[in-house]
Design a protein around this motif. Structure first.
Motif, PDB file in Angstrom:
ATOM      1  N   VAL A  76       8.355   0.291  -7.574  1.00  0.00           N
ATOM      2  CA  VAL A  76       7.255  -0.683  -7.609  1.00  0.00           C
ATOM      3  C   VAL A  76       6.343  -0.255  -8.750  1.00  0.00           C
ATOM      4  N   ILE A  78       3.320  -0.436 -11.328  1.00  0.00           N
ATOM      5  CA  ILE A  78       1.969  -0.882 -11.700  1.00  0.00           C
ATOM      6  C   ILE A  78       2.005  -1.081 -13.212  1.00  0.00           C
ATOM      7  N   SER A  82       0.395  -6.213 -13.690  1.00  0.00           N
ATOM      8  CA  SER A  82      -0.353  -5.873 -12.479  1.00  0.00           C
ATOM      9  C   SER A  82      -1.800  -5.546 -12.807  1.00  0.00           C
ATOM     10  N   LEU A  96      -3.905  -0.554  -2.409  1.00  0.00           N
ATOM     11  CA  LEU A  96      -2.727   0.272  -2.173  1.00  0.00           C
ATOM     12  C   LEU A  96      -2.292   0.193  -0.709  1.00  0.00           C
ATOM     13  N   LEU A  99      -0.397  -2.908  -0.434  1.00  0.00           N
ATOM     14  CA  LEU A  99       0.913  -2.690  -1.048  1.00  0.00           C
ATOM     15  C   LEU A  99       1.830  -1.952  -0.079  1.00  0.00           C
ATOM     16  N   SER A 311       7.256  -5.648 -10.030  1.00  0.00           N
ATOM     17  CA  SER A 311       5.844  -5.568 -10.368  1.00  0.00           C
ATOM     18  C   SER A 311       5.006  -5.477  -9.097  1.00  0.00           C
ATOM     19  N   ALA A 312       4.019  -4.571  -9.117  1.00  0.00           N
ATOM     20  CA  ALA A 312       3.161  -4.389  -7.945  1.00  0.00           C
ATOM     21  C   ALA A 312       2.431  -5.678  -7.581  1.00  0.00           C
ATOM     22  N   THR A 313       2.084  -6.463  -8.573  1.00  0.00           N
ATOM     23  CA  THR A 313       1.373  -7.713  -8.275  1.00  0.00           C
ATOM     24  C   THR A 313       2.262  -8.699  -7.524  1.00  0.00           C
ATOM     25  N   VAL A 332       6.370   4.366  -6.106  1.00  0.00           N
ATOM     26  CA  VAL A 332       5.256   3.582  -6.655  1.00  0.00           C
ATOM     27  C   VAL A 332       4.693   4.354  -7.839  1.00  0.00           C
ATOM     28  N   THR A 334       3.949   3.863 -12.514  1.00  0.00           N
ATOM     29  CA  THR A 334       3.487   2.970 -13.574  1.00  0.00           C
ATOM     30  C   THR A 334       4.304   3.136 -14.840  1.00  0.00           C
TER      31      THR A 334
END
Length: 748
Positions: A76, A78, A82, A96, A99, A311-313, A332, A334
């Motif tokens: 996942v 960020i 995001s 978070l 999430l 994507s986290a979003t 999780v 980036t």
């Protein structure tokens, strides 16, 4: 001409010399592997091995090179999208928590965070309540009490861990003074004897998650990789020792959570009477071979993108297929450039750190890792000894063509054998030393017997070519016997130049950009020094050191050094606009010049030597460079440099005593050639003389008035501000009788 017997003896002496040198090279390389290679990070041999490892890794890499686990490993991310959607980092922890909750509902079984959460997040409602009470609005503060639980973001995030196994990140430190957050339970506690003997990556401090999050999580894992000496991530410690306990990497901790493991089993071996080494780690039903300190080579499956990135979003906004996360092991992290978690790897220069952890977990689940055998260096040392002795013996029996052929065949055999072990056994054996030894012995015996009058000339060209301009070399080659490397005392001038605020500049640029910037700076600066008959002593980071008066005599060395310093400043004035167009920061330098007796020659140790200068006059030159910023000037020169130069205008700067020296010296700032300096400067120098006379006479008020006028109208006013600050300090002191205005600098 030599007689035949003399020629025979001469030829055999050379042959024996070549044989001895070859054996010494062999013993040196073998000794390197036996005693030094295990801890080496940055030697030439190690860096060459890094390059060969990357070349071999990519050359023999294919899609199925390393096995892929059946487990559902996902990332996942960020990412930039995001950050644009949710907001800049760091996010509120309720995001978070949302999430984590979304991943739990989608069917993930383990979530591993590759983002640090080391400080509690303040409760904004508590902050508002405090402000309301400070303003006397107690009713309002009490009314907001019901909103406090809804903004306890750390507790909300911790509560979201209730239905899923969460692994938090842990960053080990070298500094024992850094102990932030809460450590998880170790996976193995060593006995005092094991702690004393076991060779393993160790740490003295740590940065961990806040206690409320760590207590809610199932465990934590280290996210600190092992960056090699060339800045590339090739290996990662699976375990790290801290105060007698072993803690897992993030990937190992995630795998243990997946398999419900609380501990691991180390397989160790006796290396010598004082040291035990790690051979591997038993993980579930897989035996993971490591190096002797518990590190594994990362089994990269290919360039970035070997695992699904979501994507986290998209997770937060529900734009996901829940089936995709069923039984998922989710990292999780980036890939956003601004969050600085991109690593240089053998498969790409900007590889997200979170995918490194995913790759390691994949390797743990399959047991498929490349590895360097614990005995690798002993094997290579033995091979080098056999290779060196045999090659040295047979080389004397081969002609040039035969020797070239034998060298080529041997190189091919060594590379082929090395590639075989990599391709078939996943064994990463060092290769650089074998190649270097073969080439060295082949080259040594090809050059056997080569000696002539040009040897001295070539020696001078090789040694001095990096220090002096080509015109000097040509002059020296005409009379090589007149120039040697033995130390001698000469009257010379030394120059030190240093880039101001270099740390700030380096922090704002990537390694590649910084290298390009320094190359663009050093090239024209070196050319200026050469054009003014200077000799480069060394480059140290952003510092340039040069001298005049050796190896060639130069009666005008002080003038030539000053002309070079002046041209360096003008060169930077032309260079900075070009750097600005490239997006680089401007470069500003300080330059110190000093003249005096110095010892010059080829100095150093048996391992590294340099043609350099030493002496008090050299040290003073370095101190003057460091004081340029203090006085707000570009160039500072010592008294002897000033005394040797006619036709230039100098501004007296100060009478100082530098650290390490008792005798005070006067220092000056060159303003330019007489014909280049305008009347404004001559008027300023006259007023400076008056101000300094008042200063020496301790007529503080008169000195202050003149210095204030100078500071107001001067093009370079900082010097006068220094004196104004000094007057404030001195006028309240009882100065000794005969005070001569000397100011003592206590720092270097």
């Amino acid at each position: 001409m030599r007689s035949k017997p003399a020629h025979f003896l001469f030829r055999n002496a050379l042959r024996w010399s070549a044989l001895i040198i070859g054996l010494l090279i062999t013993l040196s390389l073998a000794g390197y592997h036996l005693y030094y290679a295990r801890g080496d990070q940055s030697s030439v041999i190690k860096r060459l091995d890094y390059l060969l490892y990357d070349w071999r890794f990519n050359l023999l890499h294919e899609e199925q090179r390393f096995e892929r686990a059946d487990a559902n490993i996902l990332i996942v991310d960020i990412d930039e999208r995001s950050l644009n959607t949710v907001g800049r980092w760091p996010w509120p922890r309720d995001k978070l928590a949302a999430l984590t909750q979304a991943l739990t509902e989608a069917g993930a079984v383990v979530v591993a965070f590759d983002i640090m959460m080391t400080e509690p997040q303040p409760n904004p409602t508590r902050d508002l309540q405090q402000r309301a009470r400070q303003n006397g609005q107690h009713n309002l503060a009490d009314a907001m009490e019901e909103f406090v639980p809804a903004t306890e973001f750390d507790r909300i995030l911790a509560d979201s861990f209730c239905c899923i196994d969460v692994v938090m990140p842990l960053l080990f430190q070298d500094d024992p003074g850094i102990r932030v957050g809460q450590l998880p339970q170790p996976i193995l506690s060593l006995t005092p004897e094991q702690d004393k003997r076991l060779r393993v990556v160790h740490a003295n401090g740590y940065t961990a998650s806040v206690p409320i999050l760590q207590e809610a999580a199932i465990t934590a894992g280290s996210i600190a990789p092992k960056i090699d000496g060339d800045g590339t991530l090739r290996s990662v410690p699976l375990v790290t020792r801290f105060e007698g306990d072993l803690y897992p990497s993030l990937a190992l901790a995630t795998g243990m959570a997946y398999y419900f493991l609380d501990a691991i089993e180390l397989k160790t071996a006796r290396f010598n009477s004082a040291i035990d080494v790690i051979e591997g780690i038993q993980f579930a039903d897989q035996f993971i071979r490591t190096d002797d300190a518990g590190r594994v080579l990362v089994p990269y499956l290919g360039p970035q993108g070997q695992f699904p990135y979501i994507s986290a979003t998209d997770v937060l906004e529900g734009r996901i297929d829940p089936a995709r996360f069923e039984n998922g092991l989710v990292f999780v992290g980036t890939s956003a450039i601004g969050l600085s978690d991109l690593r240089s790897t053998p498969v790409g220069p900007q590889f997200p750190g979170v995918e490194v952890h995913a790759t390691l977990l994949n390797g743990l689940l399959t047991g498929d890792f490349p590895y360097t055998p614990v005995s690798a260096h002993t094997i290579i040392a033995s091979l080098l000894l056999v290779l060196g002795v045999v090659f040295s013996i047979i080389s004397s029996r081969l002609g040039p063509i035969g020797l070239v052929t034998a060298t080529g065949v041997l190189l091919g055999a060594l590379v082929s054998i090395n590639f075989y072990f990599w391709a078939e056994q996943n064994a990463a054996l060092p290769l650089a030393s074998s190649i270097l030894l073969t080439l060295a012995l082949g080259g040594l015996h090809l050059l056997e017997g080569f000696i002539s009058e040009r040897r001295n000339k070539q020696h001078i060209a090789n040694v001095f070519g990096q220090y002096v301009p080509k015109a000097h070399i040509d002059h020296m080659l005409n009379d090589p016997d007149a120039y040697g490397f033995e130390g001698e005392n000469r009257d010379m001038t030394v120059l030190f130049s240093d880039v101001r605020s270099f740390t700030t500049i380096s922090e704002s640029l990537s390694a590649t950009e910084l290298k390009d910037l320094l190359n663009r700076y050093f090239t024209p600066i070196t050319e200026v020094i050469f054009n003014h008959q200077g000799t480069i002593d060394k480059y140290v980071g952003d510092m340039v050191m040069a001298f005049w008066g050796a190896p060639l005599e130069d009666p005008d060395h002080a003038l030539h050094a000053l002309e070079a310093a002046d041209e360096m400043i003008k060169t930077l004035d032309r260079l900075n606009p070009e750097l600005a167009e490239l997006g680089y920061p401007a470069i500003d330098v300080g330059i110190g010049l000093n003249t005096g007796p110095m010892n010059v020659g080829d100095m150093g140790s048996n391992f590294r030597r340099a043609y350099t200068v030493l002496g008090d006059a050299v040290n003073l030159g370095s101190r003057l460079e460091s004081l340029t910023k203090f006085y707000g000037v570009k160039i500072l020169v010592g008294p002897d440099t000033r005394a040797r130069i006619d036709g230039w205008v100098f501004r007296p700067v100060d009478r100082i005593r530098v650290k390490g020296k008792q005798e005070p010296v006067a220092v000056f700032e060159p303003l330019g050639r007489v014909e280049e300096v305008d009347d404004h400067w001559f008027d300023e120098l006259s007023r400076l003389e008056t101000a300094y006379r008042f200063y020496l006479n301790q007529e503080w008020e008169s000195a202050r008035e003149v210095f204030e006028q100078l500071a107001k109208h001067s093009k370079r006013p900082k010097l006068y501000r220094v004196y104004l600050e000094r007057i404030i300090e001195l006028r309240s002191q009882a100065l000794p009788e005969g005070w001569d205005g000397t100011y003592t600098h206590t720092s270097k």
